[in-house]
Design an enzyme around this catalytic site. Structure first.
Site, PDB file in Angstrom:
ATOM      1  N   GLY A 154       1.150  -1.146   0.128  1.00  0.00           N
ATOM      2  CA  GLY A 154       0.101  -0.156  -0.016  1.00  0.00           C
ATOM      3  C   GLY A 154       0.965   1.288   0.107  1.00  0.00           C
ATOM      4  O   GLY A 154       1.590   1.431   0.866  1.00  0.00           O
ATOM      5  N   GLN A 197       7.253  -3.848   0.146  1.00  0.00           N
ATOM      6  CA  GLN A 197       7.646  -4.401   1.395  1.00  0.00           C
ATOM      7  C   GLN A 197       8.842  -3.924   1.840  1.00  0.00           C
ATOM      8  O   GLN A 197       9.225  -2.785   1.590  1.00  0.00           O
ATOM      9  CB  GLN A 197       7.624  -5.782   1.536  1.00  0.00           C
ATOM     10  CG  GLN A 197       6.521  -6.383   1.315  1.00  0.00           C
ATOM     11  CD  GLN A 197       5.625  -6.470  -0.001  1.00  0.00           C
ATOM     12  OE1 GLN A 197       6.314  -6.817  -1.048  1.00  0.00           O
ATOM     13  NE2 GLN A 197       4.356  -6.116  -0.092  1.00  0.00           N
TER      14      GLN A 197
HETATM   15  P1  GDP Z   1       5.037   2.646   1.689  1.00  0.00           P
HETATM   16  O1  GDP Z   1       4.310   1.527   1.738  1.00  0.00           O
HETATM   17  O2  GDP Z   1       6.495   2.727   1.910  1.00  0.00           O
HETATM   18  O3  GDP Z   1       4.809   3.547   0.289  1.00  0.00           O
HETATM   19  O4  GDP Z   1       4.393   3.669   2.911  1.00  0.00           O
HETATM   20  P2  GDP Z   1       3.113   3.832   3.118  1.00  0.00           P
HETATM   21  O5  GDP Z   1       2.214   4.686   2.125  1.00  0.00           O
HETATM   22  O6  GDP Z   1       2.264   2.603   3.476  1.00  0.00           O
HETATM   23  O7  GDP Z   1       3.010   4.691   4.573  1.00  0.00           O
HETATM   24  C1  GDP Z   1       3.775   5.739   4.875  1.00  0.00           C
HETATM   25  C2  GDP Z   1       2.642   6.721   5.295  1.00  0.00           C
HETATM   26  O8  GDP Z   1       3.502   8.145   5.785  1.00  0.00           O
HETATM   27  C3  GDP Z   1       1.770   7.232   4.404  1.00  0.00           C
HETATM   28  O9  GDP Z   1       0.630   7.416   4.873  1.00  0.00           O
HETATM   29  C4  GDP Z   1       2.394   8.575   3.740  1.00  0.00           C
HETATM   30  O10 GDP Z   1       1.316   9.580   3.296  1.00  0.00           O
HETATM   31  C5  GDP Z   1       3.036   9.229   5.017  1.00  0.00           C
HETATM   32  N1  GDP Z   1       4.198   9.984   4.824  1.00  0.00           N
HETATM   33  C6  GDP Z   1       5.151   9.853   4.144  1.00  0.00           C
HETATM   34  N2  GDP Z   1       6.285  10.680   4.229  1.00  0.00           N
HETATM   35  C7  GDP Z   1       5.839  11.298   5.431  1.00  0.00           C
HETATM   36  C8  GDP Z   1       6.448  12.611   5.970  1.00  0.00           C
HETATM   37  O11 GDP Z   1       7.592  12.897   5.844  1.00  0.00           O
HETATM   38  N3  GDP Z   1       5.820  12.926   7.075  1.00  0.00           N
HETATM   39  C9  GDP Z   1       4.635  12.476   7.358  1.00  0.00           C
HETATM   40  N4  GDP Z   1       4.083  12.770   8.570  1.00  0.00           N
HETATM   41  N5  GDP Z   1       3.965  11.522   6.661  1.00  0.00           N
HETATM   42  C10 GDP Z   1       4.697  10.718   5.722  1.00  0.00           C
HETATM   43  P1  IMO Z   2       4.397  -1.744   1.655  1.00  0.00           P
HETATM   44  O1  IMO Z   2       4.911  -2.028   0.227  1.00  0.00           O
HETATM   45  C1  IMO Z   2       4.250  -3.302   5.682  1.00  0.00           C
HETATM   46  C2  IMO Z   2       3.682  -7.745   6.192  1.00  0.00           C
HETATM   47  C3  IMO Z   2       2.226  -8.240   6.673  1.00  0.00           C
HETATM   48  C4  IMO Z   2       2.957  -9.242   7.430  1.00  0.00           C
HETATM   49  C5  IMO Z   2       3.673 -10.068   6.652  1.00  0.00           C
HETATM   50  C6  IMO Z   2       3.221 -11.100   5.461  1.00  0.00           C
HETATM   51  O2  IMO Z   2       3.360  -1.008   1.726  1.00  0.00           O
HETATM   52  O3  IMO Z   2       5.613  -1.296   2.444  1.00  0.00           O
HETATM   53  P2  IMO Z   2       1.853 -11.168   3.133  1.00  0.00           P
HETATM   54  O4  IMO Z   2       0.560 -10.724   3.060  1.00  0.00           O
HETATM   55  O5  IMO Z   2       2.848 -10.226   2.374  1.00  0.00           O
HETATM   56  O6  IMO Z   2       2.073 -12.838   3.344  1.00  0.00           O
HETATM   57  O7  IMO Z   2       2.212 -10.624   4.836  1.00  0.00           O
HETATM   58  O8  IMO Z   2       4.193  -8.880   5.764  1.00  0.00           O
HETATM   59  N1  IMO Z   2       3.577  -6.829   4.884  1.00  0.00           N
HETATM   60  C7  IMO Z   2       3.689  -5.582   4.964  1.00  0.00           C
HETATM   61  N2  IMO Z   2       4.061  -4.616   6.031  1.00  0.00           N
HETATM   62  N3  IMO Z   2       4.288  -2.870   4.253  1.00  0.00           N
HETATM   63  C8  IMO Z   2       3.959  -3.728   3.378  1.00  0.00           C
HETATM   64  O9  IMO Z   2       4.074  -3.344   2.069  1.00  0.00           O
HETATM   65  C9  IMO Z   2       3.725  -5.084   3.705  1.00  0.00           C
HETATM   66  N4  IMO Z   2       3.185  -6.154   2.917  1.00  0.00           N
HETATM   67  C10 IMO Z   2       3.169  -7.401   3.534  1.00  0.00           C
HETATM   68  O10 IMO Z   2       1.859  -7.153   7.498  1.00  0.00           O
HETATM   69  O11 IMO Z   2       3.271  -9.136   8.521  1.00  0.00           O
HETATM   70 MG    MG Z   3       2.607   0.790   2.593  1.00  0.00          MG
END
Ligand code: GDP
Ligand code: IMO
Ligand code: MG
Length: 459
Positions: free
Chosen positions: A55, A239
């Site tokens: 995500g 991940q």
């Molecule tokens: P990803 O899976 O590595 O793309 O990260 P996610 O989108 O799952 O989670 C990162 C969250 O942190 C998201 O809700 C972003 O909008 C938010 N985010 C990213 N960079 C920053 C930052 O520098 N500050 C804050 N407050 N939020 C951030």
């Molecule tokens: P992004 O790309 C955080 C975690 C799950 C679980 C383990 C295995 O957004 O960083 P799965 O469904 O892959 O078999 O689950 O991996 N997990 C993540 N945690 N960010 C992710 O993706 C993840 N994708 C899987 O929570 O612990």
């Molecule tokens: Mg994510």
């Protein structure tokens, strides 16, 4: 470090290069935001591992996009997106996501391509995963319940369905009939699961296949041609290092190669064509799901970070576990991935803290250890050593110039860089929006400053 600011749109004429963006922790480091920012200077962005367990959140002028399978690069009109062969593709989730993007005005037709060699997730993968996760006596991993693990099992077991096969109606029917027979028997015998209807599944997936067909390509050929043409290509990790099937906290990991090594096998682009690896790390640490987490904070401070950082899963909404920055793990991640650049995200989340502990080392039975344990039991024995740095107690939200950060925030970043095992800070993120980003000048010159080519039309 100096604070020379390079405007996002500024482009110098440097040689085209490739770059890999990887998560240095347990995922959710903010890779999506960083890929989005950098994609201004890349012609193609390719996913190489994972599936819709990812995500990736991107916020552009207050508008939020959560990308799961589609690379974040498609949010820019002049950037193509590729879903590589290393990804496991849920056809319905893909069509859903594409539909949502189209509705939001994002161009997906003609600039988004799916590998003909990617593996397909089918409903029995989810059935088996859910049943296995909830079976008595099994170690609960806390997966995202997307069928990721069982789909990779079928890939490695050489009984998976690939996208190219999904498009062949006869093959699809035979595959679904045989697989349903087998999976229903396993599901019933082991977990007492409800059987899945093969006819219904065929009807649904053959319709989906028709809609997916226009996106399908030999993406290894597409990517290699783009690189040969001098186009800058970015690989979007999903991940994180500690969730990697080989190098993570096994068995509390995902089922694919999330680390930079996964790029070669997951896209068909050879290791010799990969020029930069950029690790993304939060200024602290989070993990969602089960498994070891040495620097986890259990008390009210953990809750404070969760609230301020809005640490809830982008896909599942689950609260993320919060902890302090873990430097032994960051060094490990840099070693495994070969990251020479680091992006530090969510610095602003630490703004209110008077003191910030950072994990600087590990001990087991009172003895310092320099290697990362290979087993979960070894991880559980870790006693983290902390150094407490002073907080800056000032807002850093939206700051775009390193020199304008409070002195203690700069010291925190310099401490992180100095203990990272040789990697240098490339960027710092001070908020979720595109513009809330600091570029360090050397990085800006090396990576951002590149010419984006129009590229050949993909055939
Ligand atoms: P990803 O899976 O590595 O793309 O990260 P996610 O989108 O799952 O989670 C990162 C969250 O942190 C998201 O809700 C972003 O909008 C938010 N985010 C990213 N960079 C920053 C930052 O520098 N500050 C804050 N407050 N939020 C951030
Ligand atoms: P992004 O790309 C955080 C975690 C799950 C679980 C383990 C295995 O957004 O960083 P799965 O469904 O892959 O078999 O689950 O991996 N997990 C993540 N945690 N960010 C992710 O993706 C993840 N994708 C899987 O929570 O612990
Ligand atoms: Mg994510």
């Amino acid at each position: 470090m100096s604070g020379l600011q390079i405007r996002l749109s500024e482009k110098l004429n440097l040689k085209a290069k490739t770059a890999v963006i990887i998560g240095a922790q347990w995922g959710d480091e903010g890779k999506g935001k960083i890929v989005d920012v950098l994609s201004d200077n890349f012609s193609v962005v390719a996913r190489y591992a994972g599936g819709h367990n990812a995500g990736h959140t991107v916020i552009i002028n207050g508008k939020k996009f959560i990308l799961q399978l589609v690379p974040c690069g498609v949010l820019r009109k002049d950037c193509r997106g590729v879903i590589g062969n290393g990804v496991v593709l849920d056809p319905l989730a893909f069509l859903d996501e594409v539909g949502r993007l189209r509705d939001a005005g994002v161009k997906v037709d003609g600039n988004l391509f799916v590998s003909n060699r990617a593996q397909v997730i089918l409903p029995y993968h989810r059935m088996i995963e859910l049943a296995a996760e909830n079976a008595p006596g099994r170690v609960k991993i806390g997966t995202t319940s997307r069928g990721i693990g069982p789909a990779y099992e079928d890939k490695m077991g050489r009984r998976g369905l690939r996208v190219i096969d999904l498009l062949d109606a006869q093959l699809l029917r035979t595959h679904i009939e045989n697989a349903c027979r087998e999976k229903n028997m396993i599901g019933h015998a082991l977990f007492n699961s409800e059987p899945i209807d093969a006819d219904k599944m065929y009807a649904e997936y053959s319709r989906a296949a028709e809609k997916i067909a226009p996106y399908v390509r030999d993406t290894a050929a597409l990517l290699n041609r783009a690189i040969a043409d001098g186009e800058p290509v970015m690989f979007e990790g999903a991940q994180g290092t500690m969730l990697d099937i080989d190098h993570g906290t096994y068995p509390f990991v995902t089922s694919s190669s999330a680390t930079s090594g996964g790029v070669a096998t997951g896209t068909g682009v050879p290791p010799t064509a990969i020029s930069q690896v950029i690790g993304v790390t939060k200024a602290y640490c989070t993990r969602v799901g089960g498994g070891p987490f040495p620097s986890e904070i259990g008390d009210a401070v953990g809750e404070q970070l969760r609230k301020r950082g809005n640490e809830y899963g982008a896909v599942t909404g689950r609260p993320r576990r919060c902890g302090w920055l873990d430097l032994p793990l960051l060094r490990y991640s840099n070693m495994i991935n070969g990251s020479t650049w680091l992006v530090v995200t969510k610095l602003d989340v630490l703004d209110e803290l008077a003191e910030i502990p950072v994990c600087i080392g590990y001990k087991i039975n009172g003895k310092k250890i320099s290697e990362i344990p290979a087993d979960a039991a070894g991880f559980e024995k870790i006693e983290p050593t902390y150094e407490t740095l002073p907080g800056w107690k000032q807002s850093t939200v939206g700051i775009t110039d390193f020199e304008k950060l409070p002195a203690r925030a700069r010291q925190y970043l310099e401490f992180l860089e100095g203990a990272s095992g040789g990697a240098r800070i490339a960027m710092v993120s001070t908020g979720p929006e595109r513009e809330q980003t600091i570029f360090m000048p050397d990085f800006a010159r090396e990576i951002l400053a590149r010419e984006k080519k129009a590229g050949r039309q993909a055939s």
